[in-house]
Design an enzyme around this catalytic site. Structure first.
Site: not given
Ligand code: URA
Length: 232
Positions: A102
């Site tokens: 993310d």
């Molecule tokens: N899980 C999440 O919620 N975000 C990420 O970036 C990676 C794994």
């Protein structure tokens, strides 16, 4: 491909530098000095030398990046900076991030142009481990940890697979999962009535985030790391 592109991708210098090298007669193709950087070469069969040294073409590249916050795991984006742009100029156009973190997640991201290796690392059938350092909003109770270890319902058809949890502090855990669903860790924490304040990926399969890499920095994988990824 064009000679200047080849020289650039092989890290002989920037576009303008390699053009200057060619003009200075420092580059030969199959034994002949070439004076024009825009000629086409065959990167697999032509013998291209710089200062008399043969440049070995490398088809695939592999980078470990410490992804900073605020950058998207994509090759292109209309609004935000991308992880690929952090690799700088003169990169191959076919490099992509292996999976997504993310925008606000930091840590280990693999970038490559090797589609087969990426596919192996991401294949849901292979259950490649990914470990995240999670800072939770509230202290994690034993019950919450137990639920995460059992596999929580995150609103998909199937519950999340059981996670491994290593407690580092009352609000900080290392959470190892074997899937890569959208916002998975955040949804897992939400499913146990907690939430994620900070998320950093520290391992991906055999790869471990290099402690020397500051956010935004990257390095090439070692040949050993590449071989280990290939065995995933
Ligand atoms: N899980 C999440 O919620 N975000 C990420 O970036 C990676 C794994």
């Amino acid at each position: 491909m064009r000679l200047d592109k080849f020289l650039c991708e092989m890290k002989m210098g920037s576009r303008s530098q390699v053009k200057a090298f060619v003009r200075q007669g420092l580059v030969t193709v199959n034994g002949t000095v070439v004076k024009s950087a825009d000629i086409k070469v065959n990167e697999f069969t032509d013998a291209i030398c710089f200062h008399g040294d043969k440049i070995q073409y490398r088809q695939f590249v592999y980078y470990m990046m410490n992804k900073p916050q605020g950058v998207v795991s994509a090759t292109q984006d209309n609004t935000a900076q991308t992880v690929v742009s952090l690799l700088g100029n003169c990169q191959r156009e076919d490099i992509f991030p292996v999976g997504r973190l993310d925008k606000d997640t930091t840590g280990l991201l693999l970038l490559t142009n090797d589609g087969e290796l990426a596919h192996r690392m991401l294949s849901p059938k292979r259950h490649v481990d990914k470990t995240y350092r999670v800072v939770a909003a509230h202290p994690l109770t034993e019950e919450e940890i137990f639920q995460l270890e059992q596999g929580v319902d995150i609103g998909d058809d199937e519950p999340a697979m059981p996670a491994k949890v290593e407690v580092l502090d009352e609000r900080i855990v290392l959470l190892t999962i074997q899937e890569g669903r959208f916002h998975q860790v955040k949804r897992m924490l939400r499913a146990v009535n907690n939430s994620v304040l900070e998320l950093e990926r520290v391992t991906f399969g055999p790869l471990r985030l290099d402690a020397n890499l500051k956010p935004g920095e990257y390095r090439e994988l070692t040949s050993e790391e590449i071989a280990q990824c290939g065995n995933c």
